[in-house]
Design an enzyme around this catalytic site. Structure first.
Site, PDB file in Angstrom:
ATOM      1  N   ASP A  66     -30.333 -23.445 -16.161  1.00 36.74           N
ATOM      2  CA  ASP A  66     -29.626 -24.820 -15.377  1.00 36.74           C
ATOM      3  C   ASP A  66     -29.185 -26.123 -16.136  1.00 36.74           C
ATOM      4  O   ASP A  66     -28.103 -25.727 -16.933  1.00 36.74           O
ATOM      5  CB  ASP A  66     -30.796 -25.378 -14.224  1.00 36.74           C
ATOM      6  CG  ASP A  66     -30.095 -26.248 -13.325  1.00 36.74           C
ATOM      7  OD1 ASP A  66     -28.837 -26.495 -13.113  1.00 36.74           O
ATOM      8  OD2 ASP A  66     -30.666 -27.067 -12.787  1.00 36.74           O
ATOM      9  N   GLU A  84     -36.018 -15.458 -18.249  1.00 39.65           N
ATOM     10  CA  GLU A  84     -36.122 -16.511 -17.507  1.00 39.65           C
ATOM     11  C   GLU A  84     -35.420 -16.451 -16.134  1.00 39.65           C
ATOM     12  O   GLU A  84     -34.576 -15.624 -15.929  1.00 39.65           O
ATOM     13  CB  GLU A  84     -35.702 -17.785 -18.089  1.00 39.65           C
ATOM     14  CG  GLU A  84     -35.536 -19.219 -17.559  1.00 39.65           C
ATOM     15  CD  GLU A  84     -37.119 -19.716 -17.058  1.00 39.65           C
ATOM     16  OE1 GLU A  84     -37.688 -18.897 -16.401  1.00 39.65           O
ATOM     17  OE2 GLU A  84     -37.213 -20.877 -17.130  1.00 39.65           O
ATOM     18  N   ASP A  85     -36.044 -17.210 -15.080  1.00 41.59           N
ATOM     19  CA  ASP A  85     -35.112 -17.066 -13.697  1.00 41.59           C
ATOM     20  C   ASP A  85     -33.944 -17.564 -14.081  1.00 41.59           C
ATOM     21  O   ASP A  85     -33.044 -17.058 -13.396  1.00 41.59           O
ATOM     22  CB  ASP A  85     -36.271 -17.635 -12.793  1.00 41.59           C
ATOM     23  CG  ASP A  85     -36.534 -19.005 -13.004  1.00 41.59           C
ATOM     24  OD1 ASP A  85     -36.302 -19.572 -14.029  1.00 41.59           O
ATOM     25  OD2 ASP A  85     -37.161 -19.757 -12.033  1.00 41.59           O
ATOM     26  N   LYS A 129     -26.556 -21.180 -14.289  1.00 40.53           N
ATOM     27  CA  LYS A 129     -25.779 -22.024 -13.646  1.00 40.53           C
ATOM     28  C   LYS A 129     -25.088 -23.094 -14.514  1.00 40.53           C
ATOM     29  O   LYS A 129     -25.609 -23.863 -14.864  1.00 40.53           O
ATOM     30  CB  LYS A 129     -26.950 -22.883 -12.444  1.00 40.53           C
ATOM     31  CG  LYS A 129     -26.433 -23.397 -11.234  1.00 40.53           C
ATOM     32  CD  LYS A 129     -27.156 -24.606 -10.913  1.00 40.53           C
ATOM     33  CE  LYS A 129     -28.330 -23.830  -9.813  1.00 40.53           C
ATOM     34  NZ  LYS A 129     -29.253 -25.137  -9.437  1.00 40.53           N
ATOM     35  N   ASP A 153     -38.379 -21.022  -6.475  1.00 36.79           N
ATOM     36  CA  ASP A 153     -38.854 -21.621  -5.448  1.00 36.79           C
ATOM     37  C   ASP A 153     -38.232 -22.797  -5.029  1.00 36.79           C
ATOM     38  O   ASP A 153     -37.560 -23.635  -5.885  1.00 36.79           O
ATOM     39  CB  ASP A 153     -40.187 -22.004  -5.779  1.00 36.79           C
ATOM     40  CG  ASP A 153     -40.453 -23.268  -6.753  1.00 36.79           C
ATOM     41  OD1 ASP A 153     -39.485 -23.033  -7.663  1.00 36.79           O
ATOM     42  OD2 ASP A 153     -41.061 -24.227  -6.496  1.00 36.79           O
ATOM     43  N   GLY A 179     -30.933 -26.465 -18.859  1.00 34.62           N
ATOM     44  CA  GLY A 179     -31.061 -26.117 -20.200  1.00 34.62           C
ATOM     45  C   GLY A 179     -32.284 -26.753 -21.039  1.00 34.62           C
ATOM     46  O   GLY A 179     -32.524 -26.200 -22.091  1.00 34.62           O
ATOM     47  N   ARG A 185     -40.670 -17.872  -3.042  1.00 33.34           N
ATOM     48  CA  ARG A 185     -40.619 -16.958  -4.684  1.00 33.34           C
ATOM     49  C   ARG A 185     -40.736 -15.583  -4.172  1.00 33.34           C
ATOM     50  O   ARG A 185     -40.236 -14.806  -4.846  1.00 33.34           O
ATOM     51  CB  ARG A 185     -41.838 -17.204  -5.159  1.00 33.34           C
ATOM     52  CG  ARG A 185     -41.762 -18.588  -5.774  1.00 33.34           C
ATOM     53  CD  ARG A 185     -42.740 -18.751  -6.867  1.00 33.34           C
ATOM     54  NE  ARG A 185     -43.142 -20.229  -7.238  1.00 33.34           N
ATOM     55  CZ  ARG A 185     -42.537 -20.843  -8.182  1.00 33.34           C
ATOM     56  NH1 ARG A 185     -41.473 -20.388  -8.948  1.00 33.34           N
ATOM     57  NH2 ARG A 185     -42.995 -21.961  -8.731  1.00 33.34           N
TER      58      ARG A 185
HETATM   59  P1  IMP Z   1     -33.358 -26.312 -16.515  1.00 30.31           P
HETATM   60  O1  IMP Z   1     -32.788 -27.334 -15.874  1.00 30.31           O
HETATM   61  O2  IMP Z   1     -32.584 -25.379 -17.346  1.00 30.31           O
HETATM   62  O3  IMP Z   1     -34.466 -26.886 -17.676  1.00 30.31           O
HETATM   63  O4  IMP Z   1     -34.266 -25.603 -15.471  1.00 30.31           O
HETATM   64  C1  IMP Z   1     -35.458 -25.754 -15.316  1.00 30.31           C
HETATM   65  C2  IMP Z   1     -36.012 -25.090 -14.230  1.00 30.31           C
HETATM   66  O5  IMP Z   1     -35.641 -25.555 -13.036  1.00 30.31           O
HETATM   67  C3  IMP Z   1     -35.864 -23.433 -13.934  1.00 30.31           C
HETATM   68  O6  IMP Z   1     -36.459 -22.698 -14.757  1.00 30.31           O
HETATM   69  C4  IMP Z   1     -36.241 -23.346 -12.467  1.00 30.31           C
HETATM   70  O7  IMP Z   1     -37.480 -23.188 -12.201  1.00 30.31           O
HETATM   71  C5  IMP Z   1     -35.930 -24.662 -11.923  1.00 30.31           C
HETATM   72  N1  IMP Z   1     -34.340 -24.589 -11.396  1.00 30.31           N
HETATM   73  C6  IMP Z   1     -33.160 -24.899 -11.686  1.00 30.31           C
HETATM   74  N2  IMP Z   1     -32.274 -24.548 -10.811  1.00 30.31           N
HETATM   75  C7  IMP Z   1     -32.769 -24.130  -9.821  1.00 30.31           C
HETATM   76  C8  IMP Z   1     -32.575 -23.493  -8.489  1.00 30.31           C
HETATM   77  O8  IMP Z   1     -31.314 -23.548  -8.048  1.00 30.31           O
HETATM   78  N3  IMP Z   1     -33.429 -23.114  -7.864  1.00 30.31           N
HETATM   79  C9  IMP Z   1     -34.683 -23.059  -7.766  1.00 30.31           C
HETATM   80  N4  IMP Z   1     -35.245 -23.568  -9.153  1.00 30.31           N
HETATM   81  C10 IMP Z   1     -34.425 -23.994 -10.093  1.00 30.31           C
HETATM   82 MG    MG Z   2     -38.537 -21.775 -13.954  1.00 31.90          MG
END
Ligand code: IMP
Ligand code: MG
Length: 175
Positions: free
Chosen positions: A105, A101-102, A133, A161, A107, A167
């Site tokens: 954040d 995964e990229d 993060k 993005d 989670g 991207r």
């Molecule tokens: P989550 O908050 O861990 O569920 O992250 C969900 C998605 O938010 C990630 O897979 C990214 O695509 C996007 N995301 C979270 N933080 C960033 C950032 O700093 N830049 C770009 N996309 C982000």
């Molecule tokens: Mg993503």
């Protein structure tokens, strides 16, 4: 593209730093999973650059597939509700699954995907993220491996993005 050309404020992680970390990660995977049936799962769209570079640093046989998830809410903060919009096989028995995964954040996305895939009986499941993060984590999940830890900043590039832009940058930059 340089940072100046794109409006990116600063380069956080350079192309060279990413390349060497991805290479090392590929070598570790090749050693750890030698002799196993490996399935590399990329989460679209953000992981497409990371997984394509990582896959080419893996020297053992592996399959590659993709899942896509969308979370609704504002563009820079993930909401709690995550929808799987593209899925992989429903039976993962016999597979050592590696999710690539990229960024991890809040989670929310990965904890939902991890739960779904664990129900499919894989031999093992590992989560590898390019970026971690940790300051904004709300879900109970940690990566098994994170190539870089970053502070609570919104970053773009190398697959990540903002409004579907950036991207294609070769580095990770701060907007
Ligand atoms: P989550 O908050 O861990 O569920 O992250 C969900 C998605 O938010 C990630 O897979 C990214 O695509 C996007 N995301 C979270 N933080 C960033 C950032 O700093 N830049 C770009 N996309 C982000
Ligand atoms: Mg993503």
């Amino acid at each position: 593209m340089t940072a100046v050309e794109t409006g990116v404020k600063s380069v956080l992680i350079t192309e060279e730093e990413i390349r060497s970390a991805v290479k090392k990660c590929g070598e570790e995977i090749s050693q750890k999973y030698s002799g196993k049936k490996v399935l590399l799962v990329g989460i679209l769209k953000g992981s497409f650059v990371f997984i394509s570079d990582l896959a080419r640093e893996i020297t053992i046989p592996c399959e590659i597939d993709f899942m896509a998830a969308s979370s609704y809410g504002s563009s820079t903060v993930s909401s709690g509700s995550v929808n799987i919009t593209r899925d992989i096989a429903s039976d993962l028995s016999g597979y050592s699954v590696i999710i690539a995964e990229d960024i991890l954040d809040s989670g929310n996305t990965l904890s939902k995907i991890k739960k779904i895939l664990l129900e499919r009986n894989p031999d093992s499941l590992e989560i590898i993220v390019l970026l971690d993060k940790p300051e904004r984590r709300t879900a109970d999940i940690e990566p098994d491996k994170a190539l870089f830890k970053i502070p609570d900043k919104f970053v773009v590039g190398y697959g990540l993005d903002f409004n579907e832009q950036y991207r294609n940058l070769k580095y990770v930059g701060e907007l």
